[in-house]
Scaffold this motif. Structure first.
Motif, PDB file in Angstrom:
ATOM      1  N   VAL A 284       0.820  -1.204   0.000  1.00 16.91           N
ATOM      2  CA  VAL A 284       0.000   0.000   0.000  1.00 16.91           C
ATOM      3  C   VAL A 284       0.860   1.262   0.000  1.00 16.91           C
ATOM      4  O   VAL A 284       1.783   1.404   0.810  1.00 16.91           O
ATOM      5  N   ILE A 285       0.536   2.187  -0.908  1.00 18.65           N
ATOM      6  CA  ILE A 285       1.100   3.539  -0.885  1.00 18.65           C
ATOM      7  C   ILE A 285       0.099   4.396  -0.106  1.00 18.65           C
ATOM      8  O   ILE A 285      -0.974   4.720  -0.600  1.00 18.65           O
ATOM      9  N   ARG A 286       0.440   4.740   1.112  1.00 20.42           N
ATOM     10  CA  ARG A 286      -0.494   5.450   1.992  1.00 20.42           C
ATOM     11  C   ARG A 286      -0.447   6.960   1.734  1.00 20.42           C
ATOM     12  O   ARG A 286       0.620   7.540   1.558  1.00 20.42           O
ATOM     13  N   LYS A 291       1.595  12.839  -2.028  1.00 17.44           N
ATOM     14  CA  LYS A 291       2.974  12.529  -2.397  1.00 17.44           C
ATOM     15  C   LYS A 291       3.226  12.846  -3.875  1.00 17.44           C
ATOM     16  O   LYS A 291       2.352  12.657  -4.718  1.00 17.44           O
ATOM     17  N   GLY A 292       4.431  13.283  -4.149  1.00 15.37           N
ATOM     18  CA  GLY A 292       4.817  13.565  -5.519  1.00 15.37           C
ATOM     19  C   GLY A 292       5.188  12.303  -6.266  1.00 15.37           C
ATOM     20  O   GLY A 292       5.302  11.215  -5.687  1.00 15.37           O
ATOM     21  N   LEU A 293       5.409  12.448  -7.545  1.00 21.60           N
ATOM     22  CA  LEU A 293       5.714  11.277  -8.388  1.00 21.60           C
ATOM     23  C   LEU A 293       7.006  10.591  -7.953  1.00 21.60           C
ATOM     24  O   LEU A 293       7.090   9.355  -7.957  1.00 21.60           O
ATOM     25  N   ARG A 294       8.015  11.365  -7.562  1.00 15.61           N
ATOM     26  CA  ARG A 294       9.281  10.752  -7.167  1.00 15.61           C
ATOM     27  C   ARG A 294       9.105   9.923  -5.890  1.00 15.61           C
ATOM     28  O   ARG A 294       9.625   8.808  -5.800  1.00 15.61           O
ATOM     29  N   GLN A 295       8.388  10.456  -4.896  1.00 20.23           N
ATOM     30  CA  GLN A 295       8.184   9.709  -3.649  1.00 20.23           C
ATOM     31  C   GLN A 295       7.358   8.456  -3.905  1.00 20.23           C
ATOM     32  O   GLN A 295       7.652   7.387  -3.368  1.00 20.23           O
ATOM     33  N   ASP A 298       9.696   5.934  -5.539  1.00 26.00           N
ATOM     34  CA  ASP A 298      10.643   5.336  -4.588  1.00 26.00           C
ATOM     35  C   ASP A 298       9.946   4.323  -3.684  1.00 26.00           C
ATOM     36  O   ASP A 298      10.462   3.220  -3.439  1.00 26.00           O
ATOM     37  N   GLU A 299       8.769   4.678  -3.170  1.00 26.80           N
ATOM     38  CA  GLU A 299       8.048   3.785  -2.269  1.00 26.80           C
ATOM     39  C   GLU A 299       7.589   2.519  -2.997  1.00 26.80           C
ATOM     40  O   GLU A 299       7.670   1.407  -2.455  1.00 26.80           O
ATOM     41  N   THR A 300       7.103   2.688  -4.217  1.00 25.46           N
ATOM     42  CA  THR A 300       6.627   1.530  -4.984  1.00 25.46           C
ATOM     43  C   THR A 300       7.761   0.551  -5.250  1.00 25.46           C
ATOM     44  O   THR A 300       7.591  -0.668  -5.081  1.00 25.46           O
ATOM     45  N   LYS A 301       8.911   1.065  -5.646  1.00 27.83           N
ATOM     46  CA  LYS A 301      10.060   0.193  -5.914  1.00 27.83           C
ATOM     47  C   LYS A 301      10.512  -0.523  -4.641  1.00 27.83           C
ATOM     48  O   LYS A 301      10.825  -1.728  -4.666  1.00 27.83           O
TER      49      LYS A 301
END
Length: 404
Positions: A284-286, A291-295, A298-301
């Protein structure tokens, strides 16, 4: 007095687990914080942390043992001065409620000195008053819900995340005379089979589809990625952000059906399906709308790597409000996904491809991606689903609007 150690509930959906590996042996001295074992749950292989000091007196369960019920006695620790001869050679037939401290625990619920107990045919069920009230409202037997709180106690989160088991699930008969090999199902595959069967049997799905032009998005992505070597934004990162913003713009779609109540969420917690050997997990991306595209990238990866390494913690995959399943990178043009209860919707994303289109009366070409939205009709009506899907389309076709 000897300290009994039971199979813990490391997630709300866990009813049994596999003791993958003991990291201690009989006679070892352990202290609080020592990792005793690796336990395979329905989502990942997790470390089981000890909370007491003592000596390992007896290991009742061998490595590789499957289907160990939550609450079953698996080991005994001896305190200072105790003799191993006092330990029974066989585990107790009726296990006491689980007392755990594991890295997997997300929610800590204070336990009253005497926790409320429900007696169901001789089986003691520890539960909080709020959990019992929610279970009654949903028409669910509290005894059917696995507890993840201290001492195996059923708490609010367990009731909210519980999906009743279909009573008459059919198991297909196996037939055929071609050569074959039977492979035993992993805990993860069993859970996938169970939950998705329940979803299709108990959740009234309906589907909406739309085509999305990606040329503006691809141009913006190329420009962003050319500015730095420190990141690489993917199309999926744009999709996650677009869905999160659309959930804020159409909050009626950020809901879950709860029997006689409807839960409306104020934050976009987006679950992203990740294929791993033997199954599928949804980290989950909470608060993805903040959040911006870069964050997000990074979290998804990072979460995808943890998923493939089998290192996801429950806080990594529990509690999403909406899901995305993307098979576009595998060349799939379009498909329909199965809703992940208790969520009320999931977006199935196909591949982007060059197609001939009509624009302003002229024939031209564009990169087009087909998506399908599956909705729980108990929670989301067709008009709401259409409005939500339209918002996703607008954000992706005009990515600069994600900056507003």
């Amino acid at each position: 007095m000897a300290i009994e150690i039971y199979m813990p509930a490391l997630s709300p959906t866990m009813e049994s687990g596999t003791l993958a590996k003991w990291l201690v042996k009989e006679g070892d001295t352990v202290e609080s914080g020592t990792i005793l074992a690796e336990i395979e749950t329905d989502k990942a292989t997790m470390e089981y942390e000890n909370i007491d000091d003592g000596v390992v007196g007896k290991l009742y369960v061998a490595e590789g043992t499957e289907n160990i019920a939550v609450g079953q006695l698996i080991a005994v620790l001896l305190e200072d001065g105790e003799d191993a001869s006092a330990i029974s050679d066989a585990p107790a037939k009726k296990a006491a409620p689980v007392a755990i401290k594991a890295e997997a625990v997300v929610e800590v619920t204070p336990v009253a000195p005497t926790a409320p107990v429900v007696n169901t045919g001789g089986k003691r069920i520890f539960s909080s008053p709020l959990a019992r009230r929610l279970a009654a409202q949903k028409g669910v037997d509290i005894a059917d819900i696995p507890g993840s709180g201290p001492h195996g106690r059923v708490i609010k989160r367990d009731v909210e995340g519980y999906v009743p088991v279909a009573k008459a699930a059919l198991v297909p008969s196996l037939d055929g005379d071609a050569p074959f090999e039977e492979i035993k199902l992993s805990n993860m595959r069993k859970t996938i089979a169970k939950r998705l069967t329940e979803s299709k049997q108990t959740v009234p799905h309906f589907y909406l589809g739309v085509d999305i032009e990606l040329d503006n998005l691809l141009t913006a992505r190329k420009e962003l990625n050319s500015l730095s070597d420190e990141y690489k934004i993917s199309v999926n990162d744009f999709i996650i952000r677009a869905c999160a913003l659309a959930l804020k713009k159409v909050p009626e779609a950020n809901v879950q059906f709860g029997g006689d109540v409807m839960r409306h969420y104020s934050r976009s917690d987006v679950s992203v399906a990740v294929a791993i050997p033997g199954g599928l997990v949804t980290p989950v991306i909470r608060g993805a709308e903040q959040k911006g595209l870069r964050q997000i990238s990074d979290e998804t990866k990072a979460l995808a790597k943890k998923a493939r390494d089998g290192k996801l913690m429950p806080e990594d995959y529990m509690g999403g409000t909406f899901s995305i399943s993307n098979l576009g990178m595998m060349g799939i043009k379009q498909f329909q996904a199965v809703i992940n209860p208790p969520q009320a919707a999931i977006l199935a994303v196909g591949s982007g491809e060059q197609r001939v289109i009509m624009k302003d009366g002229a024939v031209t070409s564009a990169t087009v991606m087909s998506v399908n939205l599956a909705c729980d009709h108990r929670a989301i009506d067709g008009a709401v689903g259409a409005k939500f899907l339209g918002a996703i389309k607008t954000y992706l076709e005009h990515p600069s609007t994600m900056l507003l």
